[in-house]
Motif scaffolding. Structure first.
Motif, mmCIF file in Angstrom:
data_model
loop_
_atom_site.group_PDB
_atom_site.id
_atom_site.type_symbol
_atom_site.label_atom_id
_atom_site.label_comp_id
_atom_site.label_asym_id
_atom_site.label_seq_id
_atom_site.Cartn_x
_atom_site.Cartn_y
_atom_site.Cartn_z
ATOM 1 N N GLN A 1 35.180 37.182 53.988
ATOM 2 C CA GLN A 1 35.508 35.799 54.342
ATOM 3 C C GLN A 1 36.578 35.247 53.404
ATOM 4 O O GLN A 1 37.570 34.680 53.825
ATOM 5 C CB GLN A 1 34.221 34.947 54.256
ATOM 6 N N GLU A 2 36.359 35.445 52.091
ATOM 7 C CA GLU A 2 37.326 34.961 51.101
ATOM 8 C C GLU A 2 38.658 35.667 51.254
ATOM 9 O O GLU A 2 39.727 35.065 51.111
ATOM 10 C CB GLU A 2 36.778 35.201 49.681
ATOM 11 N N CYS A 3 38.583 36.947 51.550
ATOM 12 C CA CYS A 3 39.801 37.731 51.702
ATOM 13 C C CYS A 3 40.616 37.205 52.876
ATOM 14 O O CYS A 3 41.824 37.028 52.790
ATOM 15 C CB CYS A 3 39.428 39.202 51.899
ATOM 16 N N LEU B 1 50.543 42.038 48.840
ATOM 17 C CA LEU B 1 50.943 40.674 48.507
ATOM 18 C C LEU B 1 50.038 40.154 47.391
ATOM 19 O O LEU B 1 50.499 39.689 46.363
ATOM 20 C CB LEU B 1 50.800 39.838 49.783
ATOM 21 N N THR B 2 48.739 40.266 47.617
ATOM 22 C CA THR B 2 47.771 39.923 46.569
ATOM 23 C C THR B 2 46.722 41.022 46.504
ATOM 24 O O THR B 2 46.571 41.812 47.441
ATOM 25 C CB THR B 2 47.028 38.608 46.875
ATOM 26 N N TYR B 3 46.016 41.038 45.391
ATOM 27 C CA TYR B 3 44.960 42.033 45.213
ATOM 28 C C TYR B 3 43.796 41.355 44.512
ATOM 29 O O TYR B 3 43.984 40.723 43.476
ATOM 30 C CB TYR B 3 45.510 43.195 44.383
ATOM 31 N N ASN B 4 42.614 41.410 45.087
ATOM 32 C CA ASN B 4 41.425 40.845 44.453
ATOM 33 C C ASN B 4 40.275 41.845 44.522
ATOM 34 O O ASN B 4 40.167 42.613 45.472
ATOM 35 C CB ASN B 4 40.950 39.582 45.158
ATOM 36 N N GLN B 5 39.440 41.761 43.489
ATOM 37 C CA GLN B 5 38.280 42.637 43.437
ATOM 38 C C GLN B 5 37.021 41.807 43.643
ATOM 39 O O GLN B 5 37.019 40.609 43.324
ATOM 40 C CB GLN B 5 38.222 43.296 42.060
ATOM 41 N N SER B 6 35.988 42.409 44.164
ATOM 42 C CA SER B 6 34.689 41.756 44.325
ATOM 43 C C SER B 6 34.781 40.418 45.042
ATOM 44 O O SER B 6 34.243 39.418 44.577
ATOM 45 C CB SER B 6 34.013 41.544 42.966
ATOM 46 N N VAL B 7 35.495 40.379 46.144
ATOM 47 C CA VAL B 7 35.489 39.165 46.967
ATOM 48 C C VAL B 7 34.871 39.513 48.321
ATOM 49 O O VAL B 7 34.809 40.677 48.705
ATOM 50 C CB VAL B 7 36.917 38.589 47.170
ATOM 51 N N SER B 8 34.409 38.469 49.013
ATOM 52 C CA SER B 8 33.823 38.726 50.327
ATOM 53 C C SER B 8 34.951 38.836 51.347
ATOM 54 O O SER B 8 36.081 38.412 51.102
ATOM 55 C CB SER B 8 32.879 37.592 50.713
HETATM 56 C C1 LIG Z 1 42.752 36.537 44.205
HETATM 57 O O1 LIG Z 1 43.737 36.822 43.250
HETATM 58 C C2 LIG Z 1 44.756 35.846 43.170
HETATM 59 C C3 LIG Z 1 45.774 36.335 42.170
HETATM 60 O O2 LIG Z 1 46.242 37.598 42.587
HETATM 61 C C4 LIG Z 1 44.138 34.515 42.725
HETATM 62 O O3 LIG Z 1 45.123 33.524 42.682
HETATM 63 C C5 LIG Z 1 43.060 34.119 43.715
HETATM 64 O O4 LIG Z 1 42.408 32.964 43.289
HETATM 65 C C6 LIG Z 1 42.048 35.231 43.888
HETATM 66 N N1 LIG Z 1 41.151 34.895 44.957
HETATM 67 C C7 LIG Z 1 39.837 35.000 44.848
HETATM 68 C C8 LIG Z 1 39.042 34.605 46.047
HETATM 69 O O5 LIG Z 1 39.286 35.395 43.850
#
Ligand SMILES: *[C@@H]1O[C@H](CO)[C@@H](O)[C@H](O)[C@H]1NC(C)=O
Ligand SMILES: *[C@@H]1O[C@H](CO)[C@@H](O)[C@H](O)[C@H]1NC(C)=O
Ligand SMILES: *[C@@H]1O[C@H](CO)[C@@H](O)[C@H](O)[C@H]1NC(C)=O
Ligand SMILES: *[C@@H]1O[C@H](CO)[C@@H](O)[C@H](O)[C@H]1NC(C)=O
Ligand SMILES: *[C@@H]1O[C@H](CO)[C@@H](O)[C@H](O)[C@H]1NC(C)=O
Length: 725
Positions: free
Chosen positions: A351-353, A342-349
């Motif tokens: 908790q944030e995930c 659904l979403t993909y983020n790099q270098s997040v904790s």
């Molecule tokens: C993760 O990525 C989404 C876009 O895919 C962005 O809107 C969101 O702010 C990001 N979240 C973090 C915690 O960086």
């Protein structure tokens, strides 16, 4: 037989036409093969390797097929109508005047046709390669079965553009980019799993530049494809009969025939770890790598169809996006659901995930990789797997109230029962291997090594037929025990295992619930717990199958007039007490689900030949009197005298109730008298509380002999007696 007769008689009376009873080589215009004569009349290849005719799929149901003549069981390599079989009466295959092969059902409807466009077909012949062809008078092939493969490729049978091997939802085919692939093409999703989508085709030695799209297994065991795939059978070389078959389990395997016993040997397979095959455990299901594999549902989910893992798991809750609901995450270590991010983020904790997933209503789970801080949220969960090699964890999003419920798995106090939603977690694999899939696999010639794996799993715990148990017990002849709502019989299974069959009355569980409960109990395996080997649930018949424990229950050795040779020595008592404690500890702490026994008493402690204790009847707390509406003593689980005060006080029931009961049993083992039915000290009734105080006093003053079973005549170990308290 016919052949033998011919050989014997032929030299003597050469004039007799002998070949009439032999399988035919050619089907000519206007002639037919009829299903009633399927055993006598069929086509054979000139070399005898292949046969073609009606093949019995099941009771009175047939397909028009080609099979290996010399394999142990008929190994079908092609079927005209596997999906719509015909009746065992009145069906036939005819080479029509129009030159087509026509399969008609009992009422004359055309089920299938091998069509020639020219209408010049005059003969149908099965070639030495296993190819069924319709020829014209010049010998030219107008139609051939090699053009319409089912799940198998024979040597020299090309797989080309537009042709697929199909087995259930699985396909082997040339993709649009000219690469040969395996795909799961299910009702909800399609997903490619070979070559793994994680790599570019070039990385695995394939090319998309050659557009000829042609793959063929040669006679020496090489499978070569125009995308540069090159496979060699482990026993490569000429003279061995081989086939390449796409299995019901989605794996593509090359088999070699062992001519001496007609068995098949796997000489190559595409997928080494079965969990890499997609779709095996269905939507929301999780595949776990074992020597073979097993499926499970994540917490908060349950199997959609208890007989079929392919249908996956469904949530036990419904998400309502317009409502404020509290969700939490349950961690599944080293688990992932491949794809559908659904979403993909790099270098997040983490908790944030988690917050990202909580903020999106449709998010069902997330996969997080520590270190790189990779966060993938998932809306739908497909291709789930657990593997020690996966460098991340999955977190399943479930309603908060559900997780709270889950941890209160306990005894059935009364009408109300808490059915832990995650009871299915991992457990149903046994059912899976035991039923439909097992059936499919066994019919589709899975490799011996794998088959053994499945057998192993299934032989440990399985579902029995009522008929089977009735036979095993000689129509329930030998009663060996009786409880309030059950009778236990002795029996012997076909494989010579001696069993105890417990017949339950008053079980109002639905089939599905019963299966779930049983499969959990069936997984519990400890030397101090009576092993459950299976169960039977057919309508009103609800039976449990246990290992048979030779000696009787502990109470027979403690109370009443116990003969001298039956009297348990101190060391035996000590061993029994210890074993019981070990079994209980396992139930309470170590097994997958926390199980409270709720009815610990000497009657439920069985003794083996070596006087090792085995606790019986654990896990049954949840089965008894589930839907009764009145609340009274008879609906309580447990036996008066062994029941902890919690029962009467209506306070929460947990493992402590078993510990209390165990304490009573321990005192009974030591004293050799029924403490549970009142204690007499010097001929006077005393309360348990007073008795315990007296014991404490005796322990403090050091003379323990007074409370030890007098029948032991002082033969005991004082240290152990004190520790035991
Ligand atoms: C993760 O990525 C989404 C876009 O895919 C962005 O809107 C969101 O702010 C990001 N979240 C973090 C915690 O960086
Ligand atoms: C003939 O039998 C088949 C299968 O038994 C059935 O599907 C079909 O409808 C029948 N056709 C007629 C015309 O009765
Ligand atoms: C493409 O593959 C076919 C079949 O394997 C082969 O005969 C042909 O030489 C290949 N073409 C090229 C350009 O490599
Ligand atoms: C073929 O079967 C025979 C008889 O069961 C066995 O002795 C032999 O080892 C088998 N050959 C192979 C290659 O497995
Ligand atoms: C979702 O929750 C809202 C508010 O509580 C309620 O009105 C609605 O009927 C619910 N919808 C479903 C499908 O349960």
């Amino acid at each position: 037989m016919a052949k033998l007769l011919c050989l014997v008689i032929l030299p003597l009376i050469t004039i007799l036409p002998c070949s009439y009873a032999l399988p035919q080589l050619t089907l000519r215009t206007g002639s037919s093969l009829s299903v009633e004569e399927h055993e006598q009349t069929f086509l054979t290849s000139r070399n005898g390797d292949f046969s073609c005719g009606f093949y019995e799929i099941g009771g009175n149901v047939f397909s028009f097929s080609i099979w290996f003549t010399n394999s142990k069981e008929k190994t079908v390599v092609w079927s005209a109508n596997a999906k719509s079989p015909v009746n065992g009466h009145g069906s036939k295959v005819t080479l029509s005047r129009e030159g087509n092969l026509v399969l008609t059902d009992v009422n004359g409807t055309v089920n299938w046709e091998g069509r020639t466009s020219s209408g010049k077909g005059t003969a149908a012949v099965l070639l030495d390669t296993g190819n069924l062809v319709i020829r014209d008078s010049t010998g030219a092939k107008l139609w051939q079965s090699f053009w319409e493969p089912t799940d198998t490729l024979l040597p020299l049978q090309p797989l080309t553009k537009g042709i697929r091997l199909v087995s259930g939802y699985y396909n082997l085919y040339f993709d649009n980019d000219n690469v040969l692939r395996l795909m799961y093409d299910g009702p909800e999703i399609s997903s490619i799993y070979w070559p793994s989508a994680e790599y570019k085709s070039f990385d695995v030695g394939r090319t998309s530049y050659n557009s000829s799209r042609n793959a063929v297994l040669d006679t020496e065991g090489y499978f070569l494809s125009s995308d540069l795939l090159s496979i060699k059978a482990s026993d490569w070389g000429a003279g061995i009969k081989r086939r390449l078959t796409l299995g019901y389990d989605g794996n593509l395997r090359m088999y070699s025939l062992n001519e001496s016993d007609g068995s098949w040997i796997v000489s190559w397979q595409a997928i080494a770890k079965m969990c890499d095959v997609h779709g095996l455990c269905g939507k929301n299901g999780i595949c776990e790598f074992l020597p073979s594999f097993r499926c499970s549902c994540p917490p908060g989910y349950t199997m959609r169809d208890p007989t079929n893992w392919g249908r996956g798991c469904q949530p036990l809750f419904s998400k309502n996006c317009s409502k404020e609901e509290e969700f939490v995450f349950v961690k599944l270590a080293q688990t992932d659901f491949y794809g559908f991010d659904l979403t993909y983020n790099q270098s997040v904790s983490l908790q944030e995930c988690k917050k990202t997933c909580l903020d999106i209503c449709s998010c069902s789970a997330l996969t997080y990789k520590t270190g790189s801080g990779l966060c993938y949220t998932k809306a739908v969960l497909f291709n789930g797997f657990s593997s020690p090699n996966f460098p991340g964890d999955n977190y399943i999003k479930v309603p908060k109230n559900m997780v709270a419920k889950q941890s209160s798995l306990s005894c059935n106090r009364s009408a109300e029962i808490v059915l832990g939603p995650a009871t299915v977690l991992g457990a149903l694999v046994l059912i899976f291997t035991g039923t439909s899939w097992w059936f499919l696999y066994s019919r589709n010639n899975i490799p011996k090594s794998m088959e053994a794996g499945y057998r192993m799993v299934t032989s440990q715990f399985r579902m029995f037929m009522y008929r089977e148990l009735r036979e095993a017990t000689g129509k329930f002849k030998e009663e060996i025990g009786r409880g309030a709502s059950s009778i236990v019989y002795r029996g012997v299974l076909e494989d010579k295992r001696v069993i105890a069959v417990k017949r339950l009355a008053n079980i109002s569980h639905s089939e599905e619930e019963f299966w779930v409960e049983m499969s959990i109990i069936g997984r519990i395996n400890h030397m101090n717990l009576v092993r459950m080997w299976g169960f039977c649930s057919e309508g009103q018949h609800k039976l449990l199958v246990y290992e048979y424990v030779e000696n009787e229950s502990l109470d027979k050795y403690l109370f009443g007039n116990v003969s001298a040779e039956r009297l348990l020595a101190w060391s035996q008592r000590f061993k029994i007490a210890l074993g019981t404690a070990r079994g209980l500890a396992y139930l309470h702490h170590e097994c997958l689900e926390w199980v409270v026994h709720c009815d610990i008493k000497p009657e439920n402690i069985l003794l083996t030949r070596d006087f090792e204790a085995k606790i019986a009847d654990f896990g049954l707390a949840k089965l008894s009197q589930r839907d009764s509406t009145s609340l009274n003593f008879t609906h309580m689980r447990g036996t008066m005298g062994y029941m902890a005060p919690e029962w009467a006080l209506n306070s929460p029931i947990n493992a402590k109730v078993d510990v209390y009961s165990y304490g009573i049993v321990l005192l009974e083992i030591v004293t050799g008298s029924r403490i549970s039915s009142g204690i007499k000290v010097d001929g006077k009734d005393v309360e348990l509380r007073e008795f315990v105080q007296a014991v404490r006093h005796i322990l403090a003053s050091g003379d323990i002999k007074d409370i030890i079973d007098s029948r032991l005549n002082g033969h005991f170990n004082p240290e152990q007696a004190k520790d035991g308290d």
